[in-house]
Design a protein around this motif. Structure first.
Motif, PDB file in Angstrom:
ATOM      1  N   GLY A  80     -23.789   9.282  29.367  1.00 20.11           N
ATOM      2  CA  GLY A  80     -23.816   9.180  27.915  1.00 20.11           C
ATOM      3  C   GLY A  80     -22.619   9.808  27.237  1.00 20.11           C
ATOM      4  O   GLY A  80     -22.574   9.898  26.011  1.00 20.11           O
ATOM      5  N   LEU A  81     -21.633  10.223  28.015  1.00 18.80           N
ATOM      6  CA  LEU A  81     -20.462  10.890  27.440  1.00 18.80           C
ATOM      7  C   LEU A  81     -19.608   9.941  26.602  1.00 18.80           C
ATOM      8  O   LEU A  81     -19.100  10.329  25.557  1.00 18.80           O
ATOM      9  N   GLY A  82     -19.452   8.702  27.052  1.00 19.29           N
ATOM     10  CA  GLY A  82     -18.667   7.732  26.289  1.00 19.29           C
ATOM     11  C   GLY A  82     -19.251   7.521  24.901  1.00 19.29           C
ATOM     12  O   GLY A  82     -18.530   7.483  23.908  1.00 19.29           O
ATOM     13  N   GLY A  83     -20.568   7.396  24.829  1.00 19.00           N
ATOM     14  CA  GLY A  83     -21.226   7.233  23.535  1.00 19.00           C
ATOM     15  C   GLY A  83     -21.069   8.458  22.659  1.00 19.00           C
ATOM     16  O   GLY A  83     -20.886   8.349  21.437  1.00 19.00           O
ATOM     17  N   ALA A  84     -21.132   9.633  23.263  1.00 21.32           N
ATOM     18  CA  ALA A  84     -20.968  10.872  22.502  1.00 21.32           C
ATOM     19  C   ALA A  84     -19.528  10.991  21.983  1.00 21.32           C
ATOM     20  O   ALA A  84     -19.308  11.400  20.839  1.00 21.32           O
ATOM     21  N   ILE A  85     -18.554  10.618  22.809  1.00 15.27           N
ATOM     22  CA  ILE A  85     -17.158  10.636  22.374  1.00 15.27           C
ATOM     23  C   ILE A  85     -16.965   9.634  21.237  1.00 15.27           C
ATOM     24  O   ILE A  85     -16.344   9.945  20.210  1.00 15.27           O
ATOM     25  N   LEU A  86     -17.512   8.438  21.393  1.00 12.37           N
ATOM     26  CA  LEU A  86     -17.410   7.419  20.349  1.00 12.37           C
ATOM     27  C   LEU A  86     -18.004   7.931  19.032  1.00 12.37           C
ATOM     28  O   LEU A  86     -17.386   7.784  17.972  1.00 12.37           O
ATOM     29  N   ALA A  87     -19.176   8.539  19.089  1.00 11.26           N
ATOM     30  CA  ALA A  87     -19.820   9.065  17.876  1.00 11.26           C
ATOM     31  C   ALA A  87     -18.939  10.122  17.207  1.00 11.26           C
ATOM     32  O   ALA A  87     -18.797  10.141  15.987  1.00 11.26           O
ATOM     33  N   HIS A  88     -18.327  10.994  18.007  1.00  5.23           N
ATOM     34  CA  HIS A  88     -17.444  12.014  17.429  1.00  5.23           C
ATOM     35  C   HIS A  88     -16.230  11.378  16.767  1.00  5.23           C
ATOM     36  O   HIS A  88     -15.844  11.761  15.657  1.00  5.23           O
ATOM     37  N   LEU A  89     -15.616  10.402  17.424  1.00 11.59           N
ATOM     38  CA  LEU A  89     -14.434   9.764  16.857  1.00 11.59           C
ATOM     39  C   LEU A  89     -14.760   9.079  15.538  1.00 11.59           C
ATOM     40  O   LEU A  89     -13.997   9.174  14.569  1.00 11.59           O
ATOM     41  N   ILE A  90     -15.894   8.391  15.490  1.00 12.09           N
ATOM     42  CA  ILE A  90     -16.292   7.707  14.263  1.00 12.09           C
ATOM     43  C   ILE A  90     -16.518   8.721  13.149  1.00 12.09           C
ATOM     44  O   ILE A  90     -16.064   8.532  12.016  1.00 12.09           O
ATOM     45  N   ALA A  91     -17.204   9.812  13.450  1.00 15.80           N
ATOM     46  CA  ALA A  91     -17.450  10.849  12.443  1.00 15.80           C
ATOM     47  C   ALA A  91     -16.145  11.499  11.995  1.00 15.80           C
ATOM     48  O   ALA A  91     -15.936  11.749  10.805  1.00 15.80           O
TER      49      ALA A  91
END
Length: 147
Positions: free
Chosen positions: A77-88
């Motif tokens: 789930g790290l890719g999704g967590a990284i994506l969420a951080h980048l979007i925020a």
């Protein structure tokens, strides 16, 4: 998908050797990392490296750049967590855009949809990624910002 520990992001320069190595190892472009306007992050979780990601702003729109997670850490789930951080982190009132040759299913699971290139704003189409680095066969995807 396993629960992930909180990410510890830190800004990193586009020419940081660890970023360049990770992207190259993942088969991702490294030709434009030092161009102005790019914002990259290195991520750790519980003190261990978990990946890299970046974006660039174009007015109200955002172009996501490569996201890479070490092969041994994929599926956590790290890719999704990284994506969420980048979007925020990127914020902005416009849509978020990306080009991908291999990760369309991943991004679709996170609310992105494939669109014809003609639907992208001129500023996104004029980026080096869209105009020269990513092949014409790359999938253009977009997602509207969260309300």
């Amino acid at each position: 998908m396993a629960e992930t520990c909180p990410l510890e992001p830190r800004p990193v320069a586009g020419n940081a050797p660890e970023l360049v190595r990770a992207l190259a190892a993942g088969g991702l472009p490294v030709d434009d990392l030092t161009e102005p306007g790019r914002c990259f992050f290195a991520y750790r979780s519980q003190g261990e490296p978990t990946g890299f990601g970046g974006f660039e702003r174009h007015g109200e729109h955002v172009l996501l750049l490569s996201i890479v997670v070490p092969e041994a850490r994929r599926g956590e789930g790290l890719g999704g967590a990284i994506l969420a951080h980048l979007i925020a982190e990127a914020g902005g009132a416009g849509a978020i855009w990306l080009l991908t040759t291999s990760a369309a299913p991943f991004f679709a699971r996170h609310g992105f949809r494939a669109v014809p290139r003609a639907e992208a704003p001129a500023a996104i189409l004029a980026t080096r990624q869209a105009a020269a680095i990513c092949p014409a066969s790359a999938t253009l995807m977009t997602r509207n910002p969260e309300p």
